[in-house]
Write a protein that holds these residues in place. Structure first.
Motif, short mmCIF file in Angstrom:
data_model
loop_
_atom_site.label_atom_id
_atom_site.label_comp_id
_atom_site.label_asym_id
_atom_site.label_seq_id
_atom_site.Cartn_x
_atom_site.Cartn_y
_atom_site.Cartn_z
N MET A 90 36.17 18.01 30.14
CA MET A 90 36.18 18.21 31.57
C MET A 90 34.80 17.92 32.15
SD MET A 90 38.36 20.63 33.54
CE MET A 90 38.11 21.17 35.17
N LYS A 91 33.77 18.00 31.33
CA LYS A 91 32.41 17.77 31.81
C LYS A 91 32.28 16.38 32.43
CE LYS A 91 27.62 17.72 30.50
NZ LYS A 91 26.62 18.17 29.63
N ASN A 92 32.99 15.42 31.93
CA ASN A 92 32.86 14.06 32.43
C ASN A 92 33.89 13.72 33.50
OD1 ASN A 92 30.73 13.48 30.72
ND2 ASN A 92 32.12 13.04 29.03
N ASN A 93 34.54 14.70 34.07
CA ASN A 93 35.62 14.43 35.01
C ASN A 93 35.25 14.70 36.46
OD1 ASN A 93 37.27 13.68 32.96
ND2 ASN A 93 38.30 15.63 32.79
N ARG A 94 34.00 14.66 36.84
CA ARG A 94 33.68 14.97 38.23
C ARG A 94 33.24 13.74 39.00
NH1 ARG A 94 29.08 18.78 39.63
NH2 ARG A 94 27.96 16.87 39.89
N LYS A 95 33.85 13.54 40.16
CA LYS A 95 33.49 12.41 41.00
C LYS A 95 32.38 12.78 41.97
CE LYS A 95 35.29 9.25 44.45
NZ LYS A 95 36.34 9.01 45.38
N LYS A 96 32.40 13.95 42.51
CA LYS A 96 31.45 14.33 43.55
C LYS A 96 30.34 15.21 42.99
CE LYS A 96 34.09 12.34 46.40
NZ LYS A 96 33.84 11.03 46.77
N ALA A 97 29.27 15.35 43.73
CA ALA A 97 28.10 16.05 43.24
C ALA A 97 28.12 17.54 43.48
CB ALA A 97 26.85 15.46 43.88
N LEU B 251 30.68 28.19 39.14
CA LEU B 251 31.40 27.95 37.89
C LEU B 251 32.31 26.75 37.99
CD1 LEU B 251 32.19 31.57 36.78
CD2 LEU B 251 30.44 30.05 35.91
N SER B 252 32.92 26.55 39.15
CA SER B 252 33.83 25.42 39.28
C SER B 252 33.10 24.11 39.08
CB SER B 252 34.51 25.44 40.65
OG SER B 252 33.59 25.16 41.67
N LEU B 253 31.94 23.99 39.63
CA LEU B 253 31.22 22.74 39.50
C LEU B 253 30.49 22.63 38.18
CD1 LEU B 253 30.15 22.39 43.16
CD2 LEU B 253 31.79 21.03 41.90
N THR B 254 30.02 23.72 37.67
CA THR B 254 29.39 23.68 36.36
C THR B 254 30.40 23.19 35.33
OG1 THR B 254 27.93 25.48 36.92
CG2 THR B 254 28.26 25.06 34.59
N ALA B 255 31.61 23.65 35.48
CA ALA B 255 32.65 23.25 34.54
C ALA B 255 32.96 21.77 34.62
CB ALA B 255 33.93 24.04 34.82
N CYS B 256 32.65 21.16 35.74
CA CYS B 256 33.04 19.77 35.93
C CYS B 256 31.87 18.84 36.12
CB CYS B 256 33.96 19.68 37.15
SG CYS B 256 35.43 20.68 36.98
N GLY B 257 30.66 19.30 35.95
CA GLY B 257 29.48 18.47 36.19
C GLY B 257 29.25 17.51 35.04
N ASP C 251 40.75 17.62 40.97
CA ASP C 251 41.00 18.47 42.12
C ASP C 251 40.81 19.91 41.65
OD1 ASP C 251 41.89 19.96 44.26
OD2 ASP C 251 43.64 18.69 44.64
N LEU C 252 39.66 20.48 42.01
CA LEU C 252 39.31 21.82 41.53
C LEU C 252 40.27 22.89 42.03
CD1 LEU C 252 35.45 21.61 41.87
CD2 LEU C 252 36.81 21.48 39.80
N ARG C 253 41.02 22.60 43.08
CA ARG C 253 41.99 23.59 43.57
C ARG C 253 43.15 23.76 42.61
NH1 ARG C 253 42.65 20.58 49.15
NH2 ARG C 253 42.72 18.96 47.58
N GLU C 254 43.32 22.79 41.71
CA GLU C 254 44.43 22.84 40.76
C GLU C 254 44.01 23.26 39.36
OE1 GLU C 254 46.87 19.36 41.00
OE2 GLU C 254 46.77 19.33 43.18
N VAL C 255 42.74 23.57 39.18
CA VAL C 255 42.24 24.00 37.87
C VAL C 255 42.20 25.53 37.87
CG1 VAL C 255 40.32 23.90 36.25
CG2 VAL C 255 40.83 21.91 37.68
N ASP D 108 40.35 30.55 34.88
CA ASP D 108 40.04 30.78 33.47
C ASP D 108 39.56 29.50 32.79
OD1 ASP D 108 40.68 33.46 33.67
OD2 ASP D 108 42.69 33.23 32.84
N THR D 109 40.14 28.37 33.15
CA THR D 109 39.73 27.08 32.59
C THR D 109 38.34 26.71 33.09
OG1 THR D 109 42.02 26.35 32.47
CG2 THR D 109 40.32 24.63 32.42
N ILE D 110 38.09 26.95 34.35
CA ILE D 110 36.76 26.68 34.92
C ILE D 110 35.70 27.49 34.18
CG2 ILE D 110 35.31 26.94 36.97
CD1 ILE D 110 37.88 26.29 38.62
#
Length: 183
Positions: free
Chosen positions: A1-8, A20-26, A35-39, A42-44
């Motif tokens: 998931m670390k490599n799955n972020r489009k935005k900063a 945590l949401s962005l750390t999980a996806c950075g 789409d972080l609204r669908e994660v 607990d996964t984040i």
């Protein structure tokens, strides 16, 4: 998931959930969007713990009690924190420059910069569990920014020395009071 972020960065949500949401996806460059609204939260949290660190901009320890917030994140989730202090304009420039190769997880910009970040397309939507309790005037309807704190101007008066109520700039000017400005 670390490599799955489009935005900063996400500029809203509660400090904990958004961080945590962005750390999980950075992370590294990729055009794939999550789409972080669908994660699930607990996964984040799980992915944030795997990454181990939050990289923020404009959220230094000595501003808006971020020190206490980062300490709480560290204690609860075992995450470390690193911040690059910069202005809101510098943050948006960083997000714009990095786009798909984001190195920062979250930023804290001034209220006027939220809509600008949306128009620049540098934020992902995220609605924390407390979203419905945030007044409409203080958030983007799609969850791309929200106001998590505001500054308030106040005047403290020693009533033993100043007999007039100071309720305007003019009243302050006319009071003869010694003026001290604090941050």
């Amino acid at each position: 998931m670390k490599n799955n972020r489009k935005k900063a960065a996400v500029l809203c949500g509660t400090m904990m959930a958004a961080s945590l949401s962005l750390t999980a996806c950075g992370g590294a460059a990729t055009a794939e969007t999550v789409d972080l609204r669908e994660v699930p939260l607990d996964t984040i949290i799980e992915k944030a713990k795997e990454e181990g660190q939050i990289n923020s901009v404009g959220m230094p320890d000595d501003w808006a009690n971020w020190r206490g917030s980062w300490a709480a994140v560290s204690e609860k989730y075992g995450l470390t924190h690193e911040d690059t202090d910069m202005s809101s304009a510098e943050e948006l420039s960083t997000f714009e420059t990095e786009k798909d190769a984001a190195t920062k997880d979250i930023g804290d910009v001034g209220q006027a910069f939220g809509p600008t970040a949306v128009s620049m397309d540098v934020v992902q939507p995220y609605k924390a569990s407390t979203w419905d309790s945030i007044p409409d005037w203080a958030k983007d309807p799609d969850g791309k920014w929200c106001i998590s704190y505001v500054g308030t101007m106040s005047a403290m008066v020693n009533a033993d020395r100043i007999s007039t109520t100071i309720d305007s700039w003019q009243a302050l000017k006319d009071s003869g009071a010694t003026i001290t400005i604090y941050d």
